[in-house]
Design a protein around this motif. Sequence first.
Motif, PDB file in Angstrom:
ATOM      1  N   GLN A 178      42.448 116.566  87.158  1.00 13.72           N
ATOM      2  CA  GLN A 178      43.932 116.333  87.609  1.00 13.72           C
ATOM      3  C   GLN A 178      45.042 116.454  86.417  1.00 13.72           C
ATOM      4  OE1 GLN A 178      44.101 113.297  90.579  1.00 13.72           O
ATOM      5  NE2 GLN A 178      42.430 114.327  91.820  1.00 13.72           N
ATOM      6  N   SER A 179      44.481 115.734  85.523  1.00 14.31           N
ATOM      7  CA  SER A 179      45.361 115.725  84.396  1.00 14.31           C
ATOM      8  C   SER A 179      45.313 116.700  83.099  1.00 14.31           C
ATOM      9  CB  SER A 179      45.532 114.183  83.661  1.00 14.31           C
ATOM     10  OG  SER A 179      44.040 114.069  83.039  1.00 14.31           O
ATOM     11  N   GLN A 180      44.064 117.204  83.154  1.00 10.04           N
ATOM     12  CA  GLN A 180      43.711 118.167  82.331  1.00 10.04           C
ATOM     13  C   GLN A 180      43.461 117.671  80.695  1.00 10.04           C
ATOM     14  OE1 GLN A 180      43.304 122.213  83.029  1.00 10.04           O
ATOM     15  NE2 GLN A 180      42.503 120.680  84.515  1.00 10.04           N
ATOM     16  N   PHE A 181      43.492 116.374  80.892  1.00 13.30           N
ATOM     17  CA  PHE A 181      42.901 115.627  79.486  1.00 13.30           C
ATOM     18  C   PHE A 181      41.313 115.766  79.388  1.00 13.30           C
ATOM     19  CE2 PHE A 181      46.743 112.262  79.572  1.00 13.30           C
ATOM     20  CZ  PHE A 181      47.594 113.464  79.548  1.00 13.30           C
ATOM     21  N   PRO A 182      41.198 116.030  77.983  1.00  8.34           N
ATOM     22  CA  PRO A 182      39.585 116.028  77.693  1.00  8.34           C
ATOM     23  C   PRO A 182      38.993 114.650  77.731  1.00  8.34           C
ATOM     24  CG  PRO A 182      40.980 115.940  75.891  1.00  8.34           C
ATOM     25  CD  PRO A 182      41.933 116.168  76.759  1.00  8.34           C
ATOM     26  N   LEU A 183      37.567 114.813  78.375  1.00  2.69           N
ATOM     27  CA  LEU A 183      36.844 113.552  78.410  1.00  2.69           C
ATOM     28  C   LEU A 183      36.235 113.011  76.865  1.00  2.69           C
ATOM     29  CD1 LEU A 183      35.100 114.718  81.555  1.00  2.69           C
ATOM     30  CD2 LEU A 183      36.475 112.525  81.313  1.00  2.69           C
ATOM     31  N   VAL A 184      36.360 111.946  76.509  1.00  5.28           N
ATOM     32  CA  VAL A 184      35.729 111.268  75.368  1.00  5.28           C
ATOM     33  C   VAL A 184      34.568 110.136  75.655  1.00  5.28           C
ATOM     34  CG1 VAL A 184      36.169 110.162  73.105  1.00  5.28           C
ATOM     35  CG2 VAL A 184      37.667 111.595  74.157  1.00  5.28           C
ATOM     36  N   PRO A 185      33.262 110.892  75.937  1.00  6.81           N
ATOM     37  CA  PRO A 185      32.266 109.957  76.118  1.00  6.81           C
ATOM     38  C   PRO A 185      31.967 108.897  74.963  1.00  6.81           C
ATOM     39  CG  PRO A 185      31.635 112.107  76.496  1.00  6.81           C
ATOM     40  CD  PRO A 185      32.917 112.166  75.744  1.00  6.81           C
ATOM     41  N   MET A 186      31.759 107.690  75.056  1.00  4.46           N
ATOM     42  CA  MET A 186      31.485 106.615  74.085  1.00  4.46           C
ATOM     43  C   MET A 186      30.374 105.869  74.575  1.00  4.46           C
ATOM     44  SD  MET A 186      35.151 105.534  72.571  1.00  4.46           S
ATOM     45  CE  MET A 186      35.650 104.788  74.141  1.00  4.46           C
ATOM     46  N   VAL A 187      29.454 105.587  73.841  1.00  2.00           N
ATOM     47  CA  VAL A 187      28.020 104.884  74.215  1.00  2.00           C
ATOM     48  C   VAL A 187      28.080 103.541  73.406  1.00  2.00           C
ATOM     49  CG1 VAL A 187      25.648 104.716  74.689  1.00  2.00           C
ATOM     50  CG2 VAL A 187      27.139 106.937  75.274  1.00  2.00           C
ATOM     51  N   ALA A 188      28.090 102.356  73.654  1.00  2.00           N
ATOM     52  CA  ALA A 188      27.496 101.016  72.988  1.00  2.00           C
ATOM     53  C   ALA A 188      26.423 100.839  73.179  1.00  2.00           C
ATOM     54  CB  ALA A 188      28.603  99.925  73.448  1.00  2.00           C
ATOM     55  N   SER A 189      25.657 100.296  72.167  1.00  2.00           N
ATOM     56  CA  SER A 189      24.089  99.813  72.242  1.00  2.00           C
ATOM     57  C   SER A 189      24.146  98.527  73.253  1.00  2.00           C
ATOM     58  CB  SER A 189      23.762  99.229  70.845  1.00  2.00           C
ATOM     59  OG  SER A 189      24.474  98.315  70.326  1.00  2.00           O
ATOM     60  N   SER A 190      22.899  98.201  73.577  1.00  2.00           N
ATOM     61  CA  SER A 190      22.814  97.057  74.378  1.00  2.00           C
ATOM     62  C   SER A 190      23.201  95.735  73.746  1.00  2.00           C
ATOM     63  CB  SER A 190      21.366  97.009  75.068  1.00  2.00           C
ATOM     64  OG  SER A 190      20.901  95.823  75.818  1.00  2.00           O
ATOM     65  N   TYR A 191      23.828  94.875  74.541  1.00  2.00           N
ATOM     66  CA  TYR A 191      24.180  93.653  74.209  1.00  2.00           C
ATOM     67  C   TYR A 191      23.044  92.521  73.757  1.00  2.00           C
ATOM     68  CZ  TYR A 191      29.122  95.022  74.880  1.00  2.00           C
ATOM     69  OH  TYR A 191      30.351  95.658  74.889  1.00  2.00           O
ATOM     70  N   LYS A 192      21.927  93.178  74.589  1.00  2.00           N
ATOM     71  CA  LYS A 192      20.540  92.151  74.270  1.00  2.00           C
ATOM     72  C   LYS A 192      20.404  91.881  72.892  1.00  2.00           C
ATOM     73  CE  LYS A 192      17.051  95.589  74.831  1.00  2.00           C
ATOM     74  NZ  LYS A 192      15.808  95.912  75.793  1.00  2.00           N
ATOM     75  N   TYR A 193      20.806  92.950  71.788  1.00  2.00           N
ATOM     76  CA  TYR A 193      20.499  92.698  70.402  1.00  2.00           C
ATOM     77  C   TYR A 193      21.492  91.791  69.962  1.00  2.00           C
ATOM     78  CZ  TYR A 193      17.388  96.505  71.468  1.00  2.00           C
ATOM     79  OH  TYR A 193      16.419  97.372  72.243  1.00  2.00           O
ATOM     80  N   VAL A 194      22.596  91.531  70.670  1.00  2.00           N
ATOM     81  CA  VAL A 194      23.554  90.448  70.028  1.00  2.00           C
ATOM     82  C   VAL A 194      23.604  88.868  70.720  1.00  2.00           C
ATOM     83  CG1 VAL A 194      26.057  90.258  69.549  1.00  2.00           C
ATOM     84  CG2 VAL A 194      24.924  92.394  69.388  1.00  2.00           C
ATOM     85  N   ILE A 195      23.299  89.198  71.993  1.00  2.00           N
ATOM     86  CA  ILE A 195      23.276  88.135  72.826  1.00  2.00           C
ATOM     87  C   ILE A 195      22.198  87.892  73.573  1.00  2.00           C
ATOM     88  CG2 ILE A 195      24.489  86.858  74.679  1.00  2.00           C
ATOM     89  CD1 ILE A 195      26.800  88.567  73.878  1.00  2.00           C
ATOM     90  N   ASP A 196      21.316  86.864  73.449  1.00  2.00           N
ATOM     91  CA  ASP A 196      19.933  86.199  74.204  1.00  2.00           C
ATOM     92  C   ASP A 196      20.710  85.606  75.362  1.00  2.00           C
ATOM     93  OD1 ASP A 196      17.985  85.332  75.250  1.00  2.00           O
ATOM     94  OD2 ASP A 196      16.977  84.432  73.548  1.00  2.00           O
ATOM     95  N   TYR A 197      20.690  86.361  76.436  1.00  2.00           N
ATOM     96  CA  TYR A 197      21.097  86.068  77.797  1.00  2.00           C
ATOM     97  C   TYR A 197      20.392  84.820  78.521  1.00  2.00           C
ATOM     98  CZ  TYR A 197      24.019  90.350  77.826  1.00  2.00           C
ATOM     99  OH  TYR A 197      24.838  90.960  77.666  1.00  2.00           O
ATOM    100  N   LYS A 198      19.167  84.670  78.025  1.00  2.00           N
ATOM    101  CA  LYS A 198      18.177  83.656  78.455  1.00  2.00           C
ATOM    102  C   LYS A 198      18.780  82.087  78.139  1.00  2.00           C
ATOM    103  CE  LYS A 198      14.036  86.250  79.589  1.00  2.00           C
ATOM    104  NZ  LYS A 198      12.863  86.502  79.254  1.00  2.00           N
ATOM    105  N   SER A 199      19.156  82.137  76.861  1.00  2.00           N
ATOM    106  CA  SER A 199      19.353  80.742  76.095  1.00  2.00           C
ATOM    107  C   SER A 199      20.974  80.877  75.864  1.00  2.00           C
ATOM    108  CB  SER A 199      18.640  80.631  74.740  1.00  2.00           C
ATOM    109  OG  SER A 199      18.916  81.803  73.848  1.00  2.00           O
TER     110      SER A 199
END
Length: 255
Positions: A178-199
């Motif tokens: 609708q805006s005719q603006f281009p899409l800029v896809p960006m992908v971030a790596s999984s945070y499990k390599y930065v944060i241990d969700y269990k501890s």
Amino acid sequence: MSCYGKCRLFYTYTVLVFFGFFVIPICCIVVALLTFRGRSIRNNSMALAFARWIGRAVGIHFDIRNKEILPEKNAVFLLNHQSMLDIIILANLIPDRCILITKRSLMCIAPLFGLGLYLCGHRMINRKNKETAVKSLSKAVDEMKSKNISLFVFPEGTRTIDTQLKQFKKGPFHMAVQSQFPLVPMVASSYKYVIDYKSFSMIGNTFVVEILPIVETKDKTEKDVSALCMETFKAMNKTYVQINEDIQNELDDFS
């Protein structure tokens, strides 16, 4: 506990103390300043600068790949959603004149954060009411075109910490067409390599973010939305899986 484990725990506690005694009080001051200035996208520059400062203060590093792809013109930016830490990544990627689409319930879940987003002029939609949500998105498109500003959206519509991304919502792609603006896809790596969700401890400090080729929407119509959505999902999901595999292989080689 190993020496590494003790160091990791010490680092985590240091970050938590820093947040409790410094970041949260400063957040209150920043929100107070934004309140005084009134709701406006002009507040974005202050908020994003503060988010970048938080990232540097807690020792977060970024490996941003293909940053030269980021356009100077307005665009619709997409990033996979994992946690509130995403805002630190965004602060290093999106322009100051950019509005975010987020859920209105954030005002209840994280009032201080939600109020900050509201004061910066971002769009908060009621996802439980489809009619009002559509109207809010339509107003956002009008604002993008009339005020010459960019848009940022989490295309999954929810957080993902799995090995693959969740299917994308079509809303962002409708807005891009609708805006005719281009899409800029960006992908971030999984945070499990930065944060241990269990501890709930920090085990790393580097986020990998890859910018994918820009997807033009010029001359695209509503008929192209489904194809745009699916093609972008496949490209981002493939990159997400590959980035995480590369990180895991590096960790395996190191160990």
